[in-house]
Design an enzyme around this catalytic site. Structure first.
Site, PDB file in Angstrom:
ATOM      1  CD  GLU A   4      -3.049  -0.853   0.144  1.00  0.00           C
ATOM      2  OE1 GLU A   4      -3.321   0.322  -0.191  1.00  0.00           O
ATOM      3  OE2 GLU A   4      -3.603  -1.848  -0.363  1.00  0.00           O
ATOM      4  CB  SER A  32     -53.230 -22.421  38.648  1.00  0.00           C
ATOM      5  OG  SER A  32     -54.622 -22.491  38.409  1.00  0.00           O
TER       6      SER A  32
END
Length: 777
Positions: free
Chosen positions: A194, A472
């Protein structure tokens, strides 16, 4: 005279034209100088502004690093309970790769025999070094555990699986690395490809820019770039990706300023952590540290030449050279980088040839992806919100160690997704949703959480936010309130199963009914609970008082409003599944309320301790009364509404639990526990429509399917002080002998057992018969 006058006038015209031209040129240069001066002033001001931007961002917090959320670590040792499948799933979840078992982060499996090379990990209490392990799994237990390489230890913790993160708003993710920790080959290869003159230029490379412009003009398109690493960093760190002259100008100026203020190594290190290298859903993969984990499941320092070359090659275009989507394209790019490394003298020709001949070495699946368990992470975030700001969680790089057990989570998700389609068909079946919350019975640690039938859905979390009537499930707390008065109530106390009507002051009437519509007269309290009869529960609740029942619920952890209407005794109280798990935790731990927790420890990015979440215990009920209630809940599983669980669960596994159903089956609940785990299941519809499912036909099958998959111990409560067991005849409310008809062994709070005793004839014959029956049980 005319000629003379004419010739006299001509010389006067030329000087006028010359003066006019000189005046125009003078005016132009004055304007040019003024504009230039203004331009220079504006440029200077702009440079000052850009300088402030560069220095403030670089001097301050350079990166917003997400918090990382980890599961609990898996401990390996002789006798540890884990199946071969669960171990392999957890290794995969933690990013281990199937291979030779020699390279760190790899394992080899042959049936139940495993060779595992750990990567090591920095835990809050110290470092766990790399080791090579050998072990066998038989009957879901580890045998023959040994350390064949590395420091010897009887117990080894595997690196915990990373299960998610709390990300910055811009969704960037990274693992920060220091330049001195990075293998030397990586930055050298990066510069060779690069920016070969990185250490020599001042931020921009005019010669490179010129060559790139010439190549692009010849090609008629952009085929080459002239940006330095510094320019690339500026573009990623400060600017947008727009290809405009203004952006390119700012990029050049900011690059020069960056180089003016900071050392080359500082810039290079920042680049290594900032560069964009891929995408995982909505989250971007930034920096080589995370990219190494994402693509290879390995630490950056363990990468080979071919893997390093691939990452460097991807800088040019992470999507275009994605090795999972475009392996051929990525291979060509990688090989080109290897050649560049060879030309630069970084590797010799033999090593380059070997590297080009290797496969890409990419793991089949990303090691780190989006949050794997969104419902669980949601609960973690809510617990963290008590102590941490959202901004800190998104940007400070905290490490959050949770209680999630991946094997338990897997079983919970499977139980929901596999069972739910079997419960109903048609439109009702399509509309059904389910949740499952699993905790460690004794510690209150949340081990698993499923927020809906699609466990990966990150939207509405029913486990936390679906507040539905619990039916319940409330009855154990009503009966516990009564059993805490042993002079009035025992498990043998007869309660009336007969209808009645309540009339309120405003003229309204309420007439509760049993689910079946049947009435049975007097029944013992333990049977009323295990069979979940409504009428006895309401009668007992009205007798002890609705406020007293509400007080019990508050003590066990209910913080939301509860109406004092008698209908709450049949579960008109709305709760989320997590809240139900909280209150049932106290029942499972003999009346000791243990707040649910998802977090064990939080550290900063360097491993420094920030918070430790220890076990908290608060006694909220009489253990003796809770023990009696636990007996009735075990009876529920053996003889009552929960007995169908044993179609799936081994009969020798002792369980305790309770079903819950609301009108028209709109909500189906089950909450229960073994010796190790507590789980709460809910099944219903988001639109609150009817399902025709009861607690036993909806939630219980989901719960049972989960419990059948997980190795665990049966529930065997310790008998607390002040409780004794007696053989009684509930029908006659008296003590009796073990082998008499209707004899039942019941626990009593000392002093509340009956004083009267009834005997039976034929005691010897009954003992012999009982002895033979015992042989076959």
């Amino acid at each position: 005279m005319k000629k003379n006058s004419s010739s006299a006038k001509k010389p006067n015209k030329k000087p006028q034209k010359k003066n006019a031209g000189n005046g125009r040129r003078s005016w132009f240069w004055k304007l040019f100088m003024r504009v230039s001066a203004i331009g220079l002033v504006l440029l200077a001001c702009w440079m000052v502004y850009l300088d402030a931007v560069v220095t403030s961002r670089f001097e301050g917090r350079r990166f917003e690093v997400p918090s990382r959320v980890y599961a609990r670590p898996l401990e390996l040792y002789d006798g540890a309970g884990v199946s071969s499948g669960a171990l392999e799933r957890e290794l995969t979840l933690a990013g281990y790769r199937k291979g030779d078992g020699v390279k760190p982060g790899s394992y080899r499996r042959n049936g139940g025999h495993f060779i595992i090379s750990t990567r090591g990990f920095r835990f809050p209490d110290g470092n766990e070094p790399r080791r090579r392990l050998s072990l066998n799994i038989y009957g879901d237990r580890i045998q023959g555990f040994s350390v064949s390489s590395g420091d010897n230890a009887a117990i080894v913790r595997l690196e915990p699986a990373r299960i998610g993160g709390i990300y910055p708003a811009h969704k960037e993710d990274r693992i920060l690395v220091r330049l001195e920790e990075v293998p030397e080959l990586l930055p050298q290869a990066l510069m060779a490809v690069e920016d070969r003159n990185f250490y020599n230029h001042f931020g921009i490379a005019p010669a490179s820019i010129g060559r790139a412009m010439l190549a692009n003009m010849r090609a008629g398109q952009i085929v080459q770039g002239g940006s330095t690493l510094t320019q690339q960093l500026v573009k990623n760190f400060f600017l947008t990706r727009d290809q405009t002259l203004l952006r390119k100008g700012n990029e050049a100026l900011m690059s020069i300023l960056l180089e003016w203020h900071y050392e080359k190594d500082d810039i290079l290190e920042t680049y290594l952590n900032e560069v964009y290298l891929g995408q995982a859903g909505t989250r971007s993969i930034n920096g080589f540290g995370l990219a190494s984990q994402f693509y290879f499941g390995e630490s950056l320092k363990d990468l080979g030449v071919h893997q390093t070359a691939l990452l460097v090659g991807m800088v040019k275009g992470p999507s275009y050279y994605n090795p999972r989507r475009h392996p051929e394209r990525a291979t060509q790019r990688r090989n080109l980088v290897i050649s560049e490394m060879e030309d630069a003298g970084l590797i010799d020709s033999a090593k380059a040839a070997r590297a080009r001949g290797l496969s890409l070495g990419v793991s089949a699946k990303p090691s780190y992806s989006e949050n794997r368990y969104p419902a669980y992470i949601d609960l973690v975030r809510r617990h963290l919100a008590r102590d941490y700001k959202e901004a800190d969680l998104r940007s400070d790089g905290l490490r959050i160690f949770t209680t999630l057990n991946p094997a338990i989570q897997y079983a919970a998700e499977y139980a929901v997704t596999d069972t739910l389609p079997r419960l109903a068909s048609g439109d009702v079946g399509k509309a059904l949703e389910a949740t499952l919350v699993v905790t460690a019975k004794d510690s209150g640690e949340v081990l698993a959480l499923v927020g809906g039938k699609d466990p990966q859905f990150a939207g509405f979390n029913r486990a936390l936010d679906a507040n539905r009537p619990i039916g319940s499930l409330i009855k154990p707390f009503t009966y516990l309130t009564a059993l805490e008065q042993p002079d009035r109530y025992t498990l043998m106390t007869p309660v009336l199963d007969k209808s009645f009507t309540l009339e309120f002051d405003d003229g309204r009437r309420w007439q509760p009914k049993n689910y079946s519509g049947e009435e049975r007269g007097e029944v013992p309290l333990h049977r009323a609970l295990s069979k979940s009869y409504n009428l006895p529960a309401v009668r007992v609740g009205l007798d002890v008082g609705v406020p007293a029942v509400i007080k019990t619920l508050r003590a066990f952890g209910v913080a939301t409003p509860i109406s004092e209407y008698p209908s709450m005794l049949l579960g008109s109280v709305a709760m989320s599944p997590v809240t139900v798990a909280q209150i049932y935790q106290g029942l499972a731990t003999s009346g000791f309320n243990t707040p649910l927790r998802t977090i064990r420890e939080v550290t900063d990015s360097a491993g420094g301790a920030l918070s430790r979440y220890s076990l908290e215990v608060d006694q909220v009920a009489d253990p003796a009364a809770v023990h009696l209630l636990q007996y009735a809940m075990q009876e529920t599983m053996q003889e009552g509404t929960g007995r169908s669980a044993y179609y799936s669960v081994p009969k020798e596994l002792t369980l305790a639990g309770k079903t819950g159903t609301t009108d028209d089956g709109r909500d189906s609940w089950f909450a229960g526990f073994s010796g190790d785990l507590l789980a709460v299941a809910w099944v219903g519809r988001d639109d609150n429509g009817p399902t025709a499912l009861t607690g036993a036909t909806g939630a219980l099958p989901v719960w049972s399917r989960f419990m059948a998959q997980v190795p665990q111990h049966g529930f065997s409560p310790v008998i607390p002080d002040g409780v004794s067991y007696h053989w009684v005849n509930p029908e006659k409310q008296a003590l009796t002998d073990e082998y008499c008809d209707n004899a039942r062994l019941l626990p009593f709070i000392s002093g509340s057992e009956p004083t009267q005793k009834v005997s039976c004839s034929g005691t010897l014959e009954r003992k012999i018969r009982g002895w033979f029956e015992g042989l076959f049980q």
